[in-house]
Design a protein around this motif. Structure first.
Motif, PDB file in Angstrom:
ATOM      1  N   TYR A  30      -9.044   1.560  -0.742  1.00  0.00           N
ATOM      2  CA  TYR A  30      -8.924   0.113  -0.638  1.00  0.00           C
ATOM      3  C   TYR A  30      -9.416  -0.355   0.730  1.00  0.00           C
ATOM      4  CZ  TYR A  30      -5.746  -0.419  -4.725  1.00  0.00           C
ATOM      5  OH  TYR A  30      -5.184  -0.453  -5.980  1.00  0.00           O
ATOM      6  N   THR A  31      -9.856  -1.581   0.802  1.00  0.00           N
ATOM      7  CA  THR A  31     -10.137  -2.190   2.100  1.00  0.00           C
ATOM      8  C   THR A  31      -8.819  -2.430   2.828  1.00  0.00           C
ATOM      9  OG1 THR A  31     -10.081  -4.397   1.105  1.00  0.00           O
ATOM     10  CG2 THR A  31     -12.240  -3.307   1.258  1.00  0.00           C
ATOM     11  N   SER A  32      -8.889  -2.554   4.137  1.00  0.00           N
ATOM     12  CA  SER A  32      -7.673  -2.667   4.946  1.00  0.00           C
ATOM     13  C   SER A  32      -6.776  -3.805   4.496  1.00  0.00           C
ATOM     14  CB  SER A  32      -8.046  -2.866   6.420  1.00  0.00           C
ATOM     15  OG  SER A  32      -8.708  -1.723   6.917  1.00  0.00           O
ATOM     16  N   GLU A  33      -7.389  -4.947   4.166  1.00  0.00           N
ATOM     17  CA  GLU A  33      -6.573  -6.105   3.802  1.00  0.00           C
ATOM     18  C   GLU A  33      -5.888  -5.949   2.445  1.00  0.00           C
ATOM     19  OE1 GLU A  33     -10.954  -7.096   2.900  1.00  0.00           O
ATOM     20  OE2 GLU A  33      -9.778  -6.119   4.479  1.00  0.00           O
ATOM     21  N   ASN A  34      -6.374  -5.013   1.635  1.00  0.00           N
ATOM     22  CA  ASN A  34      -5.790  -4.808   0.307  1.00  0.00           C
ATOM     23  C   ASN A  34      -4.768  -3.674   0.254  1.00  0.00           C
ATOM     24  OD1 ASN A  34      -7.179  -6.900  -1.017  1.00  0.00           O
ATOM     25  ND2 ASN A  34      -9.009  -5.628  -1.249  1.00  0.00           N
ATOM     26  N   LYS A  35      -4.587  -2.960   1.350  1.00  0.00           N
ATOM     27  CA  LYS A  35      -3.623  -1.860   1.377  1.00  0.00           C
ATOM     28  C   LYS A  35      -2.221  -2.397   1.597  1.00  0.00           C
ATOM     29  CE  LYS A  35      -6.902   1.461   3.353  1.00  0.00           C
ATOM     30  NZ  LYS A  35      -7.286   2.184   4.583  1.00  0.00           N
ATOM     31  N   LEU A  36      -1.323  -2.066   0.684  1.00  0.00           N
ATOM     32  CA  LEU A  36       0.066  -2.451   0.865  1.00  0.00           C
ATOM     33  C   LEU A  36       0.672  -1.663   2.029  1.00  0.00           C
ATOM     34  CD1 LEU A  36       1.273  -2.517  -2.852  1.00  0.00           C
ATOM     35  CD2 LEU A  36       0.566  -4.453  -1.432  1.00  0.00           C
ATOM     36  N   PRO A  37       1.580  -2.250   2.782  1.00  0.00           N
ATOM     37  CA  PRO A  37       2.204  -1.518   3.904  1.00  0.00           C
ATOM     38  C   PRO A  37       3.053  -0.345   3.448  1.00  0.00           C
ATOM     39  CG  PRO A  37       3.285  -3.632   3.538  1.00  0.00           C
ATOM     40  CD  PRO A  37       2.063  -3.639   2.684  1.00  0.00           C
ATOM     41  N   THR A  38       3.329  -0.257   2.149  1.00  0.00           N
ATOM     42  CA  THR A  38       4.089   0.865   1.589  1.00  0.00           C
ATOM     43  C   THR A  38       3.187   1.914   0.936  1.00  0.00           C
ATOM     44  OG1 THR A  38       4.320  -0.369  -0.487  1.00  0.00           O
ATOM     45  CG2 THR A  38       6.091  -0.587   1.137  1.00  0.00           C
ATOM     46  N   SER A  39       1.881   1.744   1.021  1.00  0.00           N
ATOM     47  CA  SER A  39       0.962   2.678   0.358  1.00  0.00           C
ATOM     48  C   SER A  39       0.898   3.999   1.115  1.00  0.00           C
ATOM     49  CB  SER A  39      -0.436   2.071   0.254  1.00  0.00           C
ATOM     50  OG  SER A  39      -1.024   1.925   1.533  1.00  0.00           O
ATOM     51  N   HIS A  40       0.575   5.044   0.375  1.00  0.00           N
ATOM     52  CA  HIS A  40       0.531   6.382   0.966  1.00  0.00           C
ATOM     53  C   HIS A  40      -0.496   6.456   2.089  1.00  0.00           C
ATOM     54  CE1 HIS A  40       1.020  10.685   1.201  1.00  0.00           C
ATOM     55  NE2 HIS A  40      -0.265  10.891   0.946  1.00  0.00           N
ATOM     56  N   ILE A  41      -1.659   5.899   1.883  1.00  0.00           N
ATOM     57  CA  ILE A  41      -2.695   5.947   2.920  1.00  0.00           C
ATOM     58  C   ILE A  41      -2.258   5.181   4.161  1.00  0.00           C
ATOM     59  CG2 ILE A  41      -5.023   5.120   3.495  1.00  0.00           C
ATOM     60  CD1 ILE A  41      -5.911   5.915   0.720  1.00  0.00           C
ATOM     61  N   LYS A  42      -1.648   4.028   3.959  1.00  0.00           N
ATOM     62  CA  LYS A  42      -1.204   3.224   5.101  1.00  0.00           C
ATOM     63  C   LYS A  42      -0.158   3.959   5.926  1.00  0.00           C
ATOM     64  CE  LYS A  42      -1.533  -0.962   6.982  1.00  0.00           C
ATOM     65  NZ  LYS A  42      -2.815  -1.581   7.392  1.00  0.00           N
ATOM     66  N   ARG A  43       0.706   4.721   5.270  1.00  0.00           N
ATOM     67  CA  ARG A  43       1.787   5.404   5.972  1.00  0.00           C
ATOM     68  C   ARG A  43       1.339   6.707   6.629  1.00  0.00           C
ATOM     69  NH1 ARG A  43       5.140   1.808   7.226  1.00  0.00           N
ATOM     70  NH2 ARG A  43       6.556   3.489   7.826  1.00  0.00           N
TER      71      ARG A  43
END
Length: 307
Positions: A210-223
């Motif tokens: 996903y693009t940065s703006e579409n990543k949920l703050p709870t997503s695995h990549i974001k964490r």
């Protein structure tokens, strides 16, 4: 110059066999001799079954290290610390020794694992064994590609192996962390594909992030995609593989790095809620049942154990 164990940075295999041992009392001398012989055992069967691309790794538990080699200790080697937050937990399970056998043939892995157990048999108890396999094009059993962010080429060695500048006494070694995750695939499969993709922040079929703006703050990549104060990515080399049958499914998570800090920070980011209550929502669908820290020393160090 120290030589690394080749299995640490090896490319993915079709099959894996993970063996976890605890050493019996007063058997340290026997274990040192046995560990020193394991690289030659791997070489023997790699030559005998050359088409299988066999590799192996031997690692010594953080809690056992001082018993087998009290003369010196890798600078950053420390025990696996249990982490708890609400109903999420990363348990700590003590293991003294870790042996990883990987190849493109399950039968060859079985033969080598049997030889490893025979060599160590008088000094250990086998605490756990996990047979793993490559699933489709390198995917976890959730259906998503695993290890997409892994370093490639020579960069694998830079991420996984200790340099002379970092710790000359243990150069070419690697800090190893393992966790065996048990998936709740029945629950996971109740989600629609888009809901699953939001959990990862990656598309399922095409494996596009996903693009940065579409990543949920709870997503695995974001964490887990963390950066240091200078904006550099905190990388690890994953050698994880799925395991399971019709009753039990999961992931044998395996991380190699030149420092334990990268893995520890990622794990805390997954489990512990931030100031907004965000954690890795993948943990709603999988649970770590084991966790342990090891050091995979160089081939030169393993040879020293025989002296």
């Amino acid at each position: 110059m120290a030589r690394e164990q080749f299995g640490i940075c090896a490319e993915p295999s079709l099959h894996g066999y993970y063996l976890l041992f605890n050493v019996l009392d007063d058997k340290n001398a026997h274990i040192k001799q046995a560990l020193s012989r394991l690289p030659a055992l791997f070489d023997k069967y790699a030559d005998r079954f050359s088409e299988a691309n066999l590799t192996g790794v031997v690692a010594i538990g953080a809690n056992y290290w001082d018993e087998i080699w009290p003369q010196a200790r890798p600078q950053m080697l420390r025990s696996f610390e249990e982490i708890k937050c609400d109903d999420r937990i990363a348990p700590s399970v003590n293991y003294d020794l870790y042996v990883e056998v990987r190849s493109d043939r399950a039968d060859v892995n079985h033969i080598v694992a049997e030889k490893v157990c025979s060599l160590l048999s008088d000094g250990v108890e086998l605490a756990e064994q996990v047979r793993s396999f490559r699933f489709l094009d390198g995917r976890d059993l959730t259906g998503f590609v695993d290890g997409t962010e892994n370093p490639q080429g020579r960069h694998r060695r830079e991420v996984a192996l200790i340099s002379n500048e970092q710790d000359a006494d243990f150069a070419a070694g690697s800090y190893l962390h393992i966790q065996r995750y048990k998936h709740n695939l029945n629950l996971w499969n109740t989600l629609k594909v888009k809901e699953q993709e939001d959990v990862f922040a990656r598309t399922k079929i095409d494996n596009e992030e996903y693009t940065s703006e579409n990543k949920l703050p709870t997503s695995h990549i974001k964490r887990t995609n963390l950066k240091d104060a200078d904006g550099n990515s905190l990388e690890i080399l994953r050698q994880s593989m799925p395991y399971g049958d019709m009753k039990l499914q999961g992931l044998m998570f395996v991380s190699y790095c030149h420092t334990p800090e990268h893995y520890e920070l990622m794990l805390r980011s997954m489990i512990e809620s931030d100031e907004n209550g965000h954690f890795d929502h993948m943990l709603k669908y999988t649970q770590a049942e084991t966790g342990a820290a090891f050091f995979a020393p160089s081939l030169n160090f393993l040879a020293l154990l025989a002296e």
